[in-house]
Design a protein around this motif. Structure first.
Motif, PDB file in Angstrom:
ATOM      1  N   ALA A 386      -4.456   2.240 -74.111  1.00 39.44           N
ATOM      2  CA  ALA A 386      -4.743   1.654 -75.412  1.00 39.44           C
ATOM      3  C   ALA A 386      -5.468   2.587 -76.364  1.00 39.44           C
ATOM      4  N   GLY A 387      -5.894   3.757 -75.881  1.00 40.66           N
ATOM      5  CA  GLY A 387      -6.638   4.648 -76.763  1.00 40.66           C
ATOM      6  C   GLY A 387      -8.075   4.199 -76.925  1.00 40.66           C
ATOM      7  N   ARG A 388      -8.758   4.779 -77.910  1.00 41.46           N
ATOM      8  CA  ARG A 388     -10.193   4.572 -78.040  1.00 41.46           C
ATOM      9  C   ARG A 388     -10.561   3.152 -78.452  1.00 41.46           C
ATOM     10  N   ASP A 389      -9.705   2.504 -79.255  1.00 44.10           N
ATOM     11  CA  ASP A 389     -10.106   1.197 -79.771  1.00 44.10           C
ATOM     12  C   ASP A 389      -9.871   0.067 -78.782  1.00 44.10           C
ATOM     13  N   GLY A 390      -9.225   0.355 -77.654  1.00 46.22           N
ATOM     14  CA  GLY A 390      -9.025  -0.658 -76.629  1.00 46.22           C
ATOM     15  C   GLY A 390      -7.942  -1.667 -76.938  1.00 46.22           C
ATOM     16  N   ARG A 391      -7.198  -1.483 -78.029  1.00 47.87           N
ATOM     17  CA  ARG A 391      -6.176  -2.462 -78.394  1.00 47.87           C
ATOM     18  C   ARG A 391      -4.922  -2.277 -77.553  1.00 47.87           C
ATOM     19  N   THR A 392      -4.345  -3.388 -77.132  1.00 47.65           N
ATOM     20  CA  THR A 392      -3.095  -3.339 -76.390  1.00 47.65           C
ATOM     21  C   THR A 392      -1.942  -3.939 -77.185  1.00 47.65           C
ATOM     22  N   ASP A 393      -2.219  -4.422 -78.390  1.00 44.26           N
ATOM     23  CA  ASP A 393      -1.125  -4.897 -79.235  1.00 44.26           C
ATOM     24  C   ASP A 393      -1.367  -4.420 -80.661  1.00 44.26           C
ATOM     25  N   HIS A 394      -0.262  -4.114 -81.350  1.00 47.14           N
ATOM     26  CA  HIS A 394      -0.338  -3.606 -82.718  1.00 47.14           C
ATOM     27  C   HIS A 394       0.729  -4.287 -83.558  1.00 47.14           C
ATOM     28  N   PRO A 395       0.395  -4.702 -84.759  1.00 42.98           N
ATOM     29  CA  PRO A 395       1.430  -5.234 -85.655  1.00 42.98           C
ATOM     30  C   PRO A 395       2.222  -4.098 -86.285  1.00 42.98           C
ATOM     31  N   ALA A 396       3.498  -4.338 -86.530  1.00 43.49           N
ATOM     32  CA  ALA A 396       4.355  -3.361 -87.208  1.00 43.49           C
ATOM     33  C   ALA A 396       5.448  -4.134 -87.936  1.00 43.49           C
ATOM     34  N   ALA A 397       5.518  -3.961 -89.217  1.00 41.86           N
ATOM     35  CA  ALA A 397       6.504  -4.700 -90.001  1.00 41.86           C
ATOM     36  C   ALA A 397       7.910  -4.212 -89.690  1.00 41.86           C
ATOM     37  N   PRO A 398       8.892  -5.110 -89.644  1.00 41.72           N
ATOM     38  CA  PRO A 398      10.281  -4.685 -89.415  1.00 41.72           C
ATOM     39  C   PRO A 398      10.699  -3.623 -90.426  1.00 41.72           C
ATOM     40  N   GLY A 399      11.415  -2.611 -89.937  1.00 43.35           N
ATOM     41  CA  GLY A 399      11.869  -1.516 -90.789  1.00 43.35           C
ATOM     42  C   GLY A 399      10.890  -0.366 -90.894  1.00 43.35           C
ATOM     43  N   THR A 400       9.701  -0.501 -90.293  1.00 43.84           N
ATOM     44  CA  THR A 400       8.698   0.562 -90.355  1.00 43.84           C
ATOM     45  C   THR A 400       9.023   1.657 -89.344  1.00 43.84           C
ATOM     46  N   PRO A 401       9.017   2.931 -89.755  1.00 42.83           N
ATOM     47  CA  PRO A 401       9.170   4.015 -88.774  1.00 42.83           C
ATOM     48  C   PRO A 401       7.951   4.048 -87.842  1.00 42.83           C
ATOM     49  N   VAL A 402       8.202   4.209 -86.541  1.00 38.66           N
ATOM     50  CA  VAL A 402       7.136   4.209 -85.537  1.00 38.66           C
ATOM     51  C   VAL A 402       7.234   5.491 -84.714  1.00 38.66           C
ATOM     52  N   ARG A 403       6.103   6.124 -84.500  1.00 41.83           N
ATOM     53  CA  ARG A 403       6.018   7.259 -83.572  1.00 41.83           C
ATOM     54  C   ARG A 403       4.931   6.942 -82.546  1.00 41.83           C
ATOM     55  N   LEU A 404       5.317   6.960 -81.279  1.00 39.73           N
ATOM     56  CA  LEU A 404       4.374   6.774 -80.174  1.00 39.73           C
ATOM     57  C   LEU A 404       4.191   8.118 -79.486  1.00 39.73           C
ATOM     58  N   ARG A 405       2.965   8.620 -79.494  1.00 44.72           N
ATOM     59  CA  ARG A 405       2.650   9.917 -78.879  1.00 44.72           C
ATOM     60  C   ARG A 405       2.026   9.640 -77.507  1.00 44.72           C
ATOM     61  N   LEU A 406       2.812   9.800 -76.466  1.00 41.79           N
ATOM     62  CA  LEU A 406       2.368   9.500 -75.102  1.00 41.79           C
ATOM     63  C   LEU A 406       1.812  10.764 -74.453  1.00 41.79           C
ATOM     64  N   ILE A 407       0.630  10.655 -73.873  1.00 41.87           N
ATOM     65  CA  ILE A 407      -0.018  11.780 -73.204  1.00 41.87           C
ATOM     66  C   ILE A 407      -0.414  11.321 -71.805  1.00 41.87           C
ATOM     67  N   ASN A 408       0.103  11.969 -70.780  1.00 42.89           N
ATOM     68  CA  ASN A 408      -0.279  11.635 -69.404  1.00 42.89           C
ATOM     69  C   ASN A 408      -1.463  12.505 -69.006  1.00 42.89           C
ATOM     70  N   THR A 409      -2.650  11.945 -69.032  1.00 43.34           N
ATOM     71  CA  THR A 409      -3.859  12.695 -68.703  1.00 43.34           C
ATOM     72  C   THR A 409      -4.243  12.559 -67.232  1.00 43.34           C
ATOM     73  N   ASP A 410      -3.419  11.866 -66.446  1.00 44.58           N
ATOM     74  CA  ASP A 410      -3.653  11.729 -65.009  1.00 44.58           C
ATOM     75  C   ASP A 410      -3.074  12.913 -64.247  1.00 44.58           C
ATOM     76  N   SER A 411      -3.296  12.905 -62.926  1.00 41.93           N
ATOM     77  CA  SER A 411      -2.754  13.955 -62.067  1.00 41.93           C
ATOM     78  C   SER A 411      -1.458  13.540 -61.389  1.00 41.93           C
ATOM     79  N   GLU A 412      -0.997  12.338 -61.645  1.00 48.46           N
ATOM     80  CA  GLU A 412       0.249  11.831 -61.077  1.00 48.46           C
ATOM     81  C   GLU A 412       1.236  11.535 -62.200  1.00 48.46           C
ATOM     82  N   PRO A 413       2.546  11.608 -61.921  1.00 48.94           N
ATOM     83  CA  PRO A 413       3.525  11.268 -62.957  1.00 48.94           C
ATOM     84  C   PRO A 413       3.486   9.776 -63.279  1.00 48.94           C
ATOM     85  N   ARG A 414       3.984   9.446 -64.462  1.00 47.90           N
ATOM     86  CA  ARG A 414       4.064   8.058 -64.880  1.00 47.90           C
ATOM     87  C   ARG A 414       5.500   7.733 -65.273  1.00 47.90           C
ATOM     88  N   ARG A 415       5.921   6.517 -64.974  1.00 46.30           N
ATOM     89  CA  ARG A 415       7.222   6.029 -65.426  1.00 46.30           C
ATOM     90  C   ARG A 415       6.982   5.176 -66.663  1.00 46.30           C
TER      91      ARG A 415
END
Length: 660
Positions: A386-415
């Motif tokens: 969820a990042g620093r703010d702890g949020r697990t849900d975000h509003p996004a209006a239909p038609g809005t461009p979205v970019r999700l920047r995923l960073i795996n900071t663990d030592s194991e792979p993630r699916r």
């Protein structure tokens, strides 16, 4: 069947072979004639099956079978042949009623074959690749010692009385054979032990030229720019490493190691051309802390590796990092001192650099865009995204461009699964892909340390980002007023994995991938090795552990090729500092999609990867597994440019990735 599965099958057959030969020897010694004959036949058959599994592995690469072909199978083959010749005919005769089927020589020979089978298996697990004279001599001496001891026991099983009906050689001859055999065994074992202490060379050349006589340059002088590019700004930050109590999204509080009291640490953002200046202060982290800019090709003096580019920043001290933000993309930072502890406890944060015109390749300009940076991290057993703010849900209006920047900071792979919308993987490890196509209903394998940028246009229904197929974890995006609908997620565990080596459109590489100046092979495994001067069951590269692994020497301008082979049963996310590498092939199959430039790539069990890069960033760079406990256990080495030295080696707190 994958090479990893063949490795497991070969281990199982080898273990069965050991059990069968020992069972044959024991039943023969107990005069269980019929059972002994059946078990001996089974041992021979299992050995032949083992030859088959080794042959299949040999077709996948010499690295997987070297010690088996040159030592294990020849020892077992020779001992097994003698065992069959000595014991087999007596067992057949006993079955016809002639003799008791227990010749002393036959028992010794069968048990010697068992020792040979055991020695071969032990060599695979404790030494592996490459096979050395030391390993071979010690193994042969072990088998010989077992044979001599068995011969002594079988010749006089009780009170020094020989088996009735068994012809024994004269006592003087037995003693001579015993003393002579013992001398050979002791000599071989001593020679093998002595050879094991011979040091390896300090560098390996990869087929290129050796060190030149050029004047030395210290990494301490390879520092970043002092000003931004024209039109750029100076972005100043202070990171204070300190212990703190943090609250998880679940509301539970835990003790953590933090930058500025936050997990993750403050997001560092810049526009291309800006100057990033970060003052690191250590308030109370024991032993020390640094900042390594993972995937960002900073000048070597800014790389944040204790014992190579700087000293660890001790409690009460500080250090200033300064570099120009010339690479656009999603990156992250973390401590590189005792990183297997520090990163897990929370010493990490995001680094994002955006292009000066506000757009990435393939994107249309937009007045509003949802741009979320999402480090995936396990804190105290809880996976957070969820990042620093702890949020697990975000509003996004239909038609809005979205970019999700995923960073795996663990030592194991993630699916990772993005459910509810088609999307594109726009960038991997901060580098844009060439013409990435739209995909849906696929899983993404995100290596430890790796980053994916996922882009899509928000639909009029909810979208879910699912981690490790856990429908209760991850992130939800929903149109305004539809927060409840975001919770409806189908099972994602059956979705196929997207193969990034076949994704996107090909393009010409910037150099000739077939004409490398240097070629280094790194075989990853587990085995007994010295790690920081202490023996350990280590994570090894070419049979050695840090810091006994020779440096890889390169010269500026070289085209360098790596072959990375995983003999082990664990996944190793391989990470080279200071350079992105171009993926050439996996298991001999060339990459056919977009040129894939990465700084971390997962080498799964049994896999062989070929990658290449141009050496254009002078320095001394760590080259290691980014499963950070694996690095701590020995799986790291250095790539050193000709003529570059470090004044920090051997200093207190100067072991990269380690702490005491």
């Amino acid at each position: 069947m994958t090479t990893g599965l063949w490795i497991i099958l070969d281990h199982l057959v080898a273990l069965l072979s050991v059990a069968a030969w020992f069972a044959a020897g024991v039943t023969l010694a107990l005069r269980r004639t019929r059972l002994a004959l059946a078990v001996l036949i089974a041992a021979v058959l299992v050995t032949l099956v083992r030859v088959g599994t080794v042959a299949v592995l040999a077709s996948r690469g010499w690295w997987f079978v070297q010690e088996k072909v040159l030592l294990g199978l020849p020892m077992l083959g020779a001992a097994g042949t003698v065992a069959v010749l000595l014991a087999g005919r007596h067992l057949l005769a006993a079955r016809r009623g002639r003799g008791d089927g227990r010749p002393a020589g036959g028992v010794v020979a069968v048990l010697t074959a068992a020792y040979a089978a055991l020695a071969g298996l032990v060599v695979t697990f404790l030494a592996g690749y490459p096979l050395t004279w030391s390993t071979a001599l010690i193994s042969v001496s072990f088998v010989g010692a077992g044979a001599l001891l068995t011969a002594r026991v079988v010749a006089a099983p009780a009170g020094g009385t020989a088996d009735a009906g068994v012809t024994q050689p004269p006592i003087s001859r037995r003693r001579f054979i015993g003393w002579a055999g013992g001398a050979v065994v002791v000599t071989a074992a001593g020679a093998g032990a002595g050879l094991s202490f011979l040091p390896a060379g300090s560098v390996t050349l990869g087929g290129g030229r050796g060190r030149s006589s050029r004047a030395a340059v210290s990494v301490a002088d390879l520092r970043g720019a002092g000003s931004p590019a024209p039109g750029g700004a100076v972005r100043r930050h202070v990171l204070t490493a300190k212990k703190a109590t943090v609250r998880l999204p679940s509301g539970r509080e835990i003790d953590a190691w933090t930058y500025n009291g936050e997990v993750p640490g403050p997001a560092i953002t810049a526009t291309q051309g800006d100057l990033i200046e970060v003052r690191l202060r250590n308030a109370d982290i024991p032993d020390g802390v640094t900042v390594h800019w993972h995937g960002y090709d900073v000048p070597c003096g800014e790389d944040g590796v204790p014992g190579v580019t700087q000293l660890a920043v001790a409690p009460g001290a500080d250090f200033v990092y300064r570099f120009r933000a010339e690479q656009v993309g999603t990156y992250w930072y973390h401590t590189h001192y005792a990183s297997y502890v520090g990163v897990r406890k929370g010493l990490y944060g995001a680094l994002v650099v955006t292009p000066r015109d506000g757009r990435r390749a393939g994107e249309e300009p937009a007045a509003e865009q949802v741009d979320l940076t999402l480090p995936v991290h396990t804190l105290d057993g809880t996976v957070t995204i969820a990042g620093r703010d702890g949020r697990t849900d975000h509003p996004a209006a239909p038609g809005t461009p979205v970019r999700l920047r995923l960073i795996n900071t663990d030592s194991e792979p993630r699916r990772i699964v993005l459910a509810g919308t088609p999307f594109r993987v726009a960038a991997v490890d901060g580098r844009d892909l060439h013409q990435p196509g739209e995909v849906s209903d696929v899983g993404l394998h995100l290596p430890a340390g790796g980053r994916y940028d996922l882009v899509f246009v928000m639909p009029d229904t909810s979208v879910a980002l699912v981690v490790d197929d856990d429908r209760d974890s991850g992130l939800r995006l929903h149109p305004d007023g539809d927060a409840a609908g975001a919770a409806r997620i189908e099972d994602t565990s059956d979705l196929p994995e997207l193969d990034l080596l076949r994704y996107g459109a090909p393009a010409a590489p910037p150099f000739d991938i077939h004409d490398a100046d240097r070629h280094f092979t790194m075989v990853l495994d587990r085995g007994v090795a010295m790690v920081d001067g202490r023996p350990a069951y280590a994570q090894t590269v070419n049979g050695r552990g840090h810091p006994a692994i020779p440096d890889q020497l390169v010269a500026e301008g070289d085209i360098v090729r790596f072959t990375v082979v995983n003999r082990s049963l664990e996944t190793h996310p391989w990470h080279l500092h200071g350079h992105p590498v171009l993926i050439l092939s996996r298991d001999g199959t060339p990459s056919t999609g977009s040129p894939l430039w990465v700084d971390t790539f997962d080498v799964r069990p049994g896999e062989t990867w070929e990658v290449a890069f141009r050496a254009t960033n002078p320095g001394i760079w760590m080259n290691h597994c980014h499963n950070l406990p694996h690095a701590h256990q020995g799986m790291m080495l250095r790539l050193q440019y000709d003529g570059v030295t470090t004044p920090f080696a051997g200093s207190p707190g100067g072991s990269p990735g380690h702490g005491h």
